[in-house]
Design an enzyme around this catalytic site. Structure first.
Site, PDB file in Angstrom:
ATOM      1  N   ASP A 516       0.862  -1.176   0.000  1.00 32.55           N
ATOM      2  CA  ASP A 516       0.000   0.000   0.000  1.00 32.55           C
ATOM      3  C   ASP A 516       0.898   1.225   0.000  1.00 32.55           C
ATOM      4  O   ASP A 516       2.051   1.175   0.465  1.00 32.55           O
ATOM      5  CB  ASP A 516      -0.917   0.012   1.227  1.00 32.55           C
ATOM      6  CG  ASP A 516      -1.940   1.143   1.162  1.00 32.55           C
ATOM      7  OD1 ASP A 516      -2.700   1.189   0.186  1.00 32.55           O
ATOM      8  OD2 ASP A 516      -1.959   1.983   2.072  1.00 32.55           O
ATOM      9  N   GLU A 518       1.001   5.625   0.669  1.00 32.43           N
ATOM     10  CA  GLU A 518       0.374   6.876   1.103  1.00 32.43           C
ATOM     11  C   GLU A 518       1.006   7.983   0.268  1.00 32.43           C
ATOM     12  O   GLU A 518       2.214   7.953  -0.004  1.00 32.43           O
ATOM     13  CB  GLU A 518       0.588   7.121   2.596  1.00 32.43           C
ATOM     14  CG  GLU A 518       0.059   6.011   3.503  1.00 32.43           C
ATOM     15  CD  GLU A 518      -1.439   5.790   3.395  1.00 32.43           C
ATOM     16  OE1 GLU A 518      -2.140   6.715   2.925  1.00 32.43           O
ATOM     17  OE2 GLU A 518      -1.916   4.706   3.770  1.00 32.43           O
ATOM     18  N   HIS A 566      -3.670  10.230   6.345  1.00 24.19           N
ATOM     19  CA  HIS A 566      -2.660   9.225   6.707  1.00 24.19           C
ATOM     20  C   HIS A 566      -1.752   9.651   7.853  1.00 24.19           C
ATOM     21  O   HIS A 566      -0.945   8.849   8.333  1.00 24.19           O
ATOM     22  CB  HIS A 566      -1.814   8.831   5.493  1.00 24.19           C
ATOM     23  CG  HIS A 566      -1.252   9.983   4.703  1.00 24.19           C
ATOM     24  ND1 HIS A 566      -0.461  10.963   5.254  1.00 24.19           N
ATOM     25  CD2 HIS A 566      -1.366  10.286   3.382  1.00 24.19           C
ATOM     26  CE1 HIS A 566      -0.100  11.815   4.320  1.00 24.19           C
ATOM     27  NE2 HIS A 566      -0.649  11.440   3.171  1.00 24.19           N
ATOM     28  N   HIS A 658      -5.381   3.425   7.471  1.00 23.59           N
ATOM     29  CA  HIS A 658      -4.792   4.506   6.684  1.00 23.59           C
ATOM     30  C   HIS A 658      -3.314   4.703   7.014  1.00 23.59           C
ATOM     31  O   HIS A 658      -2.775   5.798   6.843  1.00 23.59           O
ATOM     32  CB  HIS A 658      -5.567   5.817   6.846  1.00 23.59           C
ATOM     33  CG  HIS A 658      -6.874   5.810   6.108  1.00 23.59           C
ATOM     34  ND1 HIS A 658      -6.969   5.575   4.760  1.00 23.59           N
ATOM     35  CD2 HIS A 658      -8.139   5.977   6.547  1.00 23.59           C
ATOM     36  CE1 HIS A 658      -8.233   5.615   4.391  1.00 23.59           C
ATOM     37  NE2 HIS A 658      -8.968   5.847   5.456  1.00 23.59           N
ATOM     38  N   ASP A 663      -2.800  -1.096   6.357  1.00 22.15           N
ATOM     39  CA  ASP A 663      -3.703  -1.435   5.255  1.00 22.15           C
ATOM     40  C   ASP A 663      -3.174  -2.614   4.443  1.00 22.15           C
ATOM     41  O   ASP A 663      -3.947  -3.451   3.960  1.00 22.15           O
ATOM     42  CB  ASP A 663      -3.896  -0.220   4.345  1.00 22.15           C
ATOM     43  CG  ASP A 663      -4.757   0.855   4.998  1.00 22.15           C
ATOM     44  OD1 ASP A 663      -5.256   0.610   6.112  1.00 22.15           O
ATOM     45  OD2 ASP A 663      -4.920   1.934   4.408  1.00 22.15           O
TER      46      ASP A 663
END
Length: 716
Positions: A516, A518, A566, A658, A663
């Site tokens: 994942d 951010e 985030h 987040h 995640d």
């Protein structure tokens, strides 16, 4: 001749589609019946009454009746779809998830309250299934408890071995590693199950050793000397073949230790010895020549000059010998074996040693403070402190108190007592006594000198104290901490078939990196990554200990709106490496594994955006859990990460939501729990999943209903 397109198999139509078609058929039948009735009524009218007004009235009545019938059918269909068809389909999906995935939450009867007793019966069935699974799990756990205990003992033994241990397949894929391997190899992120050893060390010496072992089956091992892949350390050890029941090699066992410092010390000692011997030889030759010259000199002035020169050369020789002794001690102390040891363990070992002494040499010991971990030769320190306590007991001290005063880099051990003092001369005398360290006798003073410390007496608060400073050990964790990374072996890798084309790889056997990102925003053309995190799946196992998590410094400020989602702001990434460096490290860590993400197009678009700047391509197969959810639950409109987590009974701690790693972990668990359901739906390999995902993606694009990830990211 072009092949005619085939219609979908009606047996695969969803319940809601079947119900819709049924009501559509009723609507068509109603229209046909009204048309037939209108025609019959027209024919029965007398000829004189068949005019335009009558036809218009008949048509208007028919349209009104048909509209009412269609409205009633539409309302009935909507209610039936809402209260029966959709709940039935959702109930079927829920039951299927609980049948094929480890979902423990019961079915919610309220979601299908219009289905009468069916929903409570389904809830009771799932509860019974849960109890049955619990009973089976308890029985399995009971029968395997002893095996688990033995396995844990093996893990603890491996964790505490002083050498790095790796077991690899013949193509150099790691099947097992211990904690020492993590400490030995330069980049912990490079070490992992299923990863190539060639990424960690120079593989050529190992291949040479394996070839020698194959040529000599009777040999039990072969020496190995190799460098780490980046040339930072020199490793020495042994390689041995691991053979199967048929005697054929199945893999190999490799033990390694870092000999970089040892080799440097050997070279330094050789250089020191060579330089010292050369200096001594020259000085001795000068002394010898001057001695002969003095003996043969007849002039008193010449004799005096030669004598002075002789004394100077003798002083030079003495200084060279002192320097040799000093440098030798420094070399010995620099490489004297030390290890982290808890102060409490030091004091307990000292207590046991004193308890074994005769009564006149055995003072009573009180431990006042024993916090901290120091780096030392524990045996030498215990022996030196034992000398001091025995001397104090012989002087009439009946009770001593042991303590430790922590500092930033040094921790000071203290022995405190009331009674007769221990002077500097007394301390020098007792430190001149020999202590047995197993590899030869040293005096206490020599032992402290090699550990680069000293001990001295002091007077404080009406008490006497002996103080001994020791360096604080760098935190390395305990044996139990090694089990924080429990997935450090997988012998199934040895039996895994030769690599097949990835599309033919079963999803259960597919090596994946679930990741994942951010970002600073939602536009890959303008925004940038601020964090990447990933976790490995190897052989269907989620390796929670093999993770990648890095902050990245973008070239633009992080907007406040992104930070609210985030939690990453400019201060947190100020000292982070640039995005390009983090992306390059992530590319190396991923290797050829498939990339799994929730709404993968969003994250992969950001990786693709950085490709031109790092000279690498992220062309790994991509798996999207949003499309997987659509394959499994096509009737559902909710495919967010939170919805999938609830559906698959995956808990995401609020503080981890987040965050890139939080995640990614949740997505990995969802993906693994979805695999049995995909197999039930006929999606067994990566190729099957790609084809099914492509069909769903085409439909979603055609419907313009595939929203980008910002819908979820802006609505946490």
């Amino acid at each position: 001749m072009a092949e005619r397109p085939r219609l979908p198999d009606p047996r695969r139509w969803s319940l809601r589609l079947r119900v819709f078609l049924f009501f559509a058929l009723l609507a068509a039948a109603a229209a046909g019946a009204l048309a037939a009735g209108g025609a019959l009524a027209w024919r029965r009218l007398p000829e004189a009454a068949r005019d335009a007004a009558a036809l218009s009235a008949l048509a208007a009545g028919g349209v009104a009746a048909l509209s009412l019938m269609w409205a009633a059918l539409a309302w009935t269909w909507l209610r039936f779809d809402e209260h029966v068809a959709r709940p039935l389909q959702e109930l079927a999906s829920a039951l299927r998830r609980r049948a094929h995935a480890p979902v423990a939450t019961p079915v919610d009867p309220e979601a299908a309250r219009w289905l009468g007793e069916l929903a409570p019966a389904a809830a009771e069935l799932t509860e019974a299934l849960g109890r049955l699974r619990g009973d089976v799990s308890e029985e399995v756990a009971r029968r395997t408890r002893e095996l688990d205990a033995r396995r844990e003992q093996l893990e603890l033994v491996l964790a505490n071995l002083p050498e790095a241990v790796l077991i690899c397949t013949l193509d150099h894929r790691v099947m097992l590693y211990n904690r020492r391997a993590l400490a030995l190899l330069p980049d912990v992120e490079e070490v992992g199950l299923g990863r190539s050893l060639a990424r960690m060390v120079r593989i050529e010496p190992i291949e040479h050793a394996l070839a020698a072992l194959r040529a000599r089956p009777e040999a039990d091992g072969a020496p190995v000397l190799c460098e780490t892949a980046r040339g930072g350390a020199l490793l020495q050890g042994r390689a041995a073949l691991a053979r199967g029941p048929d005697g054929a090699p199945r893999g190999y066992i490799l033990t390694l230790r870092d000999v970089t410092a040892q080799m440097a010390a050997e070279l330094a000692r050789e250089r020191l010895l060579g330089e010292a011997l050369e200096g001594v030889r020259r000085a001795a030759a000068n002394v010898e020549a001057l001695s002969e010259a003095v003996a043969g000199a007849r002039d008193e002035g010449a004799r005096a000059r030669l004598t002075a020169e002789l004394r100077a050369q003798a002083a030079t020789l003495a200084e060279r010998l002192r320097a040799l002794s000093r440098e030798s001690r420094e070399a010995m102390s620099a490489h004297w074996p030390v290890a982290p040891v808890a102060v409490a363990d030091l004091f307990e070992a000292l207590r046991r040693r004193i308890q074994d002494r005769p009564a006149p040499e055995r003072p009573e010991i009180e431990i006042a403070a024993a916090e901290g971990v120091v780096s030392c030769d524990a045996l030498a320190i215990v022996r030196v402190l034992e000398l001091a306590l025995r001397r104090l007991a012989l002087r009439g001290v009946g009770r001593v108190r042991l303590g430790a005063r922590p500092g930033r880099a040094w921790l000071r051990l203290e022995v405190r007592w009331s009674g007769p003092p221990l002077t500097d001369s007394d301390l020098a005398e007792l430190l001149a006594e020999p202590i047995d360290l197993g590899a030869g006798a040293l005096t206490g003073a020599e032992a402290l000198d090699r550990l680069r410390t000293q001990m001295w007496p002091a007077r404080e608060g009406g008490e006497w104290a002996l103080r001994l400073p020791l360096p604080v050990a760098a935190p390395t964790g305990t044996a139990r901490d090694a089990l924080d990374r429990p997935e450090f072996y997988d012998f199934d890798l040895m039996a895994r078939a030769a690599p097949a084309p990835q599309d033919d790889t079963p999803l259960r056997r597919l090596d994946c990196v679930v990741f994942d990102t951010e970002t600073t925003g939602l536009n890959p053309a303008r925004d940038e990554i601020v964090q990447i995190a990933g976790v490995r799946i190897v052989n269907g196992r989620l390796l929670r200990g093999e993770t990648f998590e890095r902050l990245a410094r973008p070239s633009r400020p992080i907007p406040a709106a992104a930070t609210r989602i985030h939690g990453i702001d400019d201060a947190m990434v100020a000292d982070a490496p640039p995005v390009e460096e983090v992306a390059l490290r992530f590319h190396d860590w991923v290797e050829d594994a498939a990339l799994v993400a929730h709404n993968a197009p969003f994250d992969i678009a950001f990786l693709r955006a950085v490709e031109p700047r790092i000279g690498r391509r992220f062309d790994n197969p991509a798996i999207d859990t949003v499309l997987i959810s659509t394959i499994l639950d096509p009737h559902s409109a909710l495919h967010t990460l939170d919805a999938l987590a609830e559906r698959f009974d995956v808990r995401i701690p609020p503080e981890r939501r987040h965050t890139a790693l939080g995640d990614a972990m949740a997505t990995a668990e969802i993906y693994l729990r979805a695999i049995p359901l995909l197999e039930k739906a006929g999606v067994r390999t990566l190729g099957d999943l790609r084809a099914a995902s492509q069909r769903i993606a085409d439909i979603r694009r055609a419907q313009a209903a595939y929203a980008p990830k910002n819908a979820e990211r802006t609505n946490p």
